[in-house]
Design a protein around this motif. Sequence first.
Motif, PDB file in Angstrom:
ATOM      1  N   UNK A 233       0.865  -1.183   0.000  1.00  0.00           N
ATOM      2  CA  UNK A 233       0.000   0.000   0.000  1.00  0.00           C
ATOM      3  C   UNK A 233       0.900   1.232   0.000  1.00  0.00           C
ATOM      4  N   UNK A 235       1.064   3.400   2.097  1.00  0.00           N
ATOM      5  CA  UNK A 235       1.541   3.662   3.464  1.00  0.00           C
ATOM      6  C   UNK A 235       2.491   2.587   3.968  1.00  0.00           C
ATOM      7  N   UNK A 236       2.733   1.560   3.181  1.00  0.00           N
ATOM      8  CA  UNK A 236       3.640   0.503   3.627  1.00  0.00           C
ATOM      9  C   UNK A 236       3.112  -0.875   3.254  1.00  0.00           C
ATOM     10  N   UNK A 237       3.892  -1.879   3.595  1.00  0.00           N
ATOM     11  CA  UNK A 237       3.507  -3.246   3.232  1.00  0.00           C
ATOM     12  C   UNK A 237       2.727  -3.923   4.362  1.00  0.00           C
ATOM     13  N   UNK A 238       1.836  -4.810   3.958  1.00  0.00           N
ATOM     14  CA  UNK A 238       1.096  -5.623   4.912  1.00  0.00           C
ATOM     15  C   UNK A 238       1.335  -7.077   4.561  1.00  0.00           C
ATOM     16  N   UNK A 239       1.721  -7.846   5.547  1.00  0.00           N
ATOM     17  CA  UNK A 239       1.835  -9.285   5.310  1.00  0.00           C
ATOM     18  C   UNK A 239       1.108  -9.994   6.435  1.00  0.00           C
ATOM     19  N   UNK A 519      -4.301   3.494   4.442  1.00  0.00           N
ATOM     20  CA  UNK A 519      -3.436   2.788   3.488  1.00  0.00           C
ATOM     21  C   UNK A 519      -2.968   3.699   2.347  1.00  0.00           C
TER      22      UNK A 519
END
Lengths: 534, 534
Positions: A233, A235-239, A519
Motif C-alpha cells: 500500500x 503507506x507501507x507493506x502488509x503481510x 493505506x
Amino acid sequence: MQKRRRKFYGWGYEGEEVSNDEIAGFEKAWTRLLGVTGFEPVPFPSAEMIRLRAPRIAVPESLKSICTVDHRERLYHTYGASTIDVARAIRGEFDNPPDVVAYPDSEDDIVALFRWCEDANLAAVPYGGGTSVVGGVNPPTHDRYRGVVTIDMQNFDKVLEIDQTSQAARIQAGVLGPHLEQQLKASGLTLRFFLQAWEFSSLGGWIATRAAGHFATAYTQIDDHVESLRVVTPAGNIESRRFPVSGAGPNPDRMFLGSEGALGIITEAWVKLHRRPTHRRMTSVRFADYDRAVEAVRVISQSGLNPSNARLVEREEAEYTGSSDGTYDILVLGFESADHPVDVWMQRALEICGDFGGQWNDNALKDNDVGRDASAKSWRDKFLRGPALREHAIARGVMRETMETAITWDRFARLREHVKAETHRAIKEVTGRPGSVTCRFTHIYPDGPAPYFTWFAYGDKRRIPEQYMAIKQIAEQSMVDAGGTVTHHHALGRDHRPWYDKERPELFCSALRAAKQTFDPHAILNPGILFDPS
Amino acid sequence: MQKRRRKFYGWGYEGEEVSNDEIAGFEKAWTRLLGVTGFEPVPFPSAEMIRLRAPRIAVPESLKSICTVDHRERLYHTYGASTIDVARAIRGEFDNPPDVVAYPDSEDDIVALFRWCEDANLAAVPYGGGTSVVGGVNPPTHDRYRGVVTIDMQNFDKVLEIDQTSQAARIQAGVLGPHLEQQLKASGLTLRFFLQAWEFSSLGGWIATRAAGHFATAYTQIDDHVESLRVVTPAGNIESRRFPVSGAGPNPDRMFLGSEGALGIITEAWVKLHRRPTHRRMTSVRFADYDRAVEAVRVISQSGLNPSNARLVEREEAEYTGSSDGTYDILVLGFESADHPVDVWMQRALEICGDFGGQWNDNALKDNDVGRDASAKSWRDKFLRGPALREHAIARGVMRETMETAITWDRFARLREHVKAETHRAIKEVTGRPGSVTCRFTHIYPDGPAPYFTWFAYGDKRRIPEQYMAIKQIAEQSMVDAGGTVTHHHALGRDHRPWYDKERPELFCSALRAAKQTFDPHAILNPGILFDPS
C-alpha cells in the motif's frame, strides 16, 4: 511491455481469430434467438487509425525502464472486457487512455510508482489480466488527477513455494490461470479455480474482486482458498500470517478480499490447493418442471453432498447451447474426488433429482470420462467460447450481458420472475424488439443459489454502448429490487457503484474510507472504486 | 437483573453444585496426574464478605429502569471464566468491578447507554454470557475513564424469524445456547454450534469472538454461519443485507466477526441452520504411533469426507479422561447427516486410518447410537464437565489451562514438540514440580489442524493467579514462536493482546483504529480490546 500482445479491442491474443465456421454457427443461433434474418458486421478498428490523447505526464528518468507510453499499450489498457468496453473500442473511442503503463518487476518498483503518483498527483490503476466486466480497470475520469498510470502486474508471475504436506503454495499475484497451473503441475496439486476468464485473469485479480471458480459448492469463492496475503500500500507493506484459520480479531485478509485495488496492490498470496481429481462422475438431469428442478437443487444444496457441479440451466438457455430441445431444463451435475469413488454421492444426488421428477441417462454414469455426457459437454463448450465471441456479437449488433447475484431460496422464484419480466421490458423499450433472458445457477449454497442471468438483444450496431447501458440499468435494478446482491462474482468496478452504494451499509463505507485514508493517504489508488474520492 | 442468578466466582447457576462423588473422582485423577497425595480446598467466598468499591458514577434518572448497582450483580460482572478470573474471585479480590450493570431491552436502550457513556466519559463493556477465558469482559483499568458500565445483553434472547426453506433464522444476539435451540426445536432446524461453553455463552458472543463449534470440519467457525448482522455502534446502526454470499466489496460482517465488542454491539444476526441429523456413526480409532495418527488425520482432512468429529487425543490425555489405558492415542471420529446414511463415509475414513496403523472396533459401527462407543463417550463426558470443575480444581491448587492454535501441517510436529517442552519447563520452574501437557485436535482443515493444548500444574493455592500467569506467558509464547496463531477460537480479550500485537500486521491495526474512530469516536467501547485507546 506485454509478453504476448493481446487484442486491444477484444478477447485473446493477436492473431488468434475465431474461425468463420464457428462464427457462422453462432450467427445461426443468434438468428434463431433474436428473430434476425442476417448480420452485416461493422469492421474491427486498427490501432493505427486511432488517435490518442498525448500522455499528460512525463515519466521520471528513474522509472523509464518499467514504464511505457507505447500507443498499443495505452490502447490495450484503456478498457476491460465488458460489452460496453468492447463496443466502445470497436467504435474507435479511446477518449480516456492511461497516460502511462507501468510493468513493475518488484515490490520496490511498486513503491517507487506510488511515490511518483503521490508527488505528481496521479491516479494509479492496478491491472491484473484485464478481464473486468464492470469497469474495474478503466482509467478514472475524476479531474482531480493530473494523469493516470496503469500498473500491470504481469511480471509477478511465479509460484514461489509449494507446501506438499499442507497442500498450499505461495504465489505471485500477477500470474494468469494457465501459467499458474503449469507451474503447479509437477507437484500433482492444482488450484482448480477455473472461472470463465481463467486464461486471461490473474490470481491477484481473483482475490481483489472476490472471484468465484467453477466449484459449485464448498470452495466457490477465492476467499475460501486464501491463507495469507502480501499487499503493498502507499503507506507501507502488509503481510498477514499464514494459518489454516485464526480467531484472532477481524481477519486482515478480508479487508483486501473485494478491495478491487482501492486499498493496495496484492503482490503474493499463500493459497490452498487441491489434489488433481482421480474419480469423477458427471451427468445431466432433465426436468420437465422448472420449479421442481429448483427444489431438487435446493435439497441437494442442503444435503452435505457438495457436488463440484450443479448448474441448473433453463430450457431456453439449454436450447441455445444445444443441450436441450427446449422442452426441458437441464441440471449439469458432477462430483469429483482425489480420494474416493464418488458413485455413492452421485447416486444419492440423482435419487433426490428423481424425487422431483428429474430424468437421466444411466449409461453416462458408467465410466470416469466426464466428457461422455453430450448435453453437459455441449453446454460447457459454448460457455467457454462466450468471451471470444463477444466482439463478434457486438460487431453484429448482438448484445449479450450476464449478471449474477445470490439470494436466499425463499426469495428466488420472485427474483427470477421479476428480473426476467423487467429485462424483457427493457429490451423491448430500448431496441423495439423482443430479446432473450435466461437464468442458470452457477453456484449453490445451503441457504440459496447464485442465479446467473444472460440476456440477448439485437440493437443498433452503431449505438451499442448507449442501448446496452439503458437495458443494463433496468435489469440490474430489478435484480437488486428483488433482494439479490449486486454481484456474486463479477465484482463492482465503476459500473456497479450505483447499486453497491445502496447495498452496503453507509456507516461501513465510512469505516472503509477511514481504512483507505490509512493505506492510501493521497487517494491515488483506483479512485472511484468502492467510493468516490472526497 | 439476571434472570436466574449465576455464581459470582465460578461456573453455572447458584445452587447447582458439583456432587462430592464427582469431585472425588476428579481428585483421584488429579492425584494420579500430578503426583499429589491429597487435597485440602480453600473455601469459596461469600458475597456478603466482599467489600466493593462504591460506584464512581450515578445512574441518570432516565436509565434507572435498565441499570443496577446491586452488589451481587457487580460481583458477578467483574470477571469472565478464565482460571485467573476464578482464582482471583476465590481469593475475594474484586478490585475493579463495573460501576453499573445495564440490561437494555431494545436498541434504543443501547443508544441511550452509549450517549450516557460518551457524555460522562465512561467505558462500556458489552457482555454476552460471560464465559470469556481471555479477559474479554473484565472492566478495563485505563484511568482515562471515570467509570465502567457493563452492558449485559441477556434480554435480547428471541428467535425472531425462521426461514424453513433457506434453513436460516434471524436471532437476537443475547440468547444463550440452550434457549436458542429450544426456540428452534419445533422447526426441526438447529444451529448445532455446540462449543464447550454452550450453556452459558451467547450468539452475539460467538460472533464477536469468532467462536468455533463442535463440527471438526466444514462448519467450524461461527463465521461460516453468518448471513447478515445488525450492529449498534455509537455512531449509528449498521445492518448488512442477507445473502448466502456476495462478492460486493469487502464483507461488512467480517469487520465485526472478531471485533470483541470494540466496534459496536451486535444485536441480531441471520444465521444458517442445519437439519437435525438422522444418520450418525461414531467410533474411536486406536493408534500405537502418534506421528502416523497425525498423518491419518491429515489425509482425512484432505479427503473431502468432512467428518463432523475428528478429535485426535494424545494417549496421556486419553488416559486422564478414561478413554485409553495410556498405551495408545485415540481418534474420536464421527459422521452425521440429515440426508443420507454415512457408512460409506465412515468406511473410507477408517480405511485411511488403517493405512496408518489405526485399529477400531467394528461393533461400534453397527448402529446409529453415537453413545455406543465407550471411549468416545468417556472423553466427551469429561470434556463437558471441564468448566464446572474449574473452581474446584483451583480451590485445590490445581491449575488447568487450555490454549488453542492453528498451524499448517508442515509445521505441526515442531510446534507440538516446542510447546510441550516449554510448558513443561515453565511448570517446573514456577511450581517446582512436574505437570502435564497434552495436545488434541479440536478442528481440522485441509491445510492444517487446530491443536488444543491442555496443561495441568499443582501450585500454591494462595498464589494461583501469579503462578498461572507466569506459566501461561511462557506457554503462549512458545506456541506463537513455533508459528501458531495466538488463538483459534478462544479469542483475544485483554490477556492475549501481547501476542496479538505481534501477530496482526501493524498497518492493519492502524486501519482498524481508523474504523473504530468512525464507529466509536469517543472510544467508549471495550477499551483495551484489539488495541489500547490512544
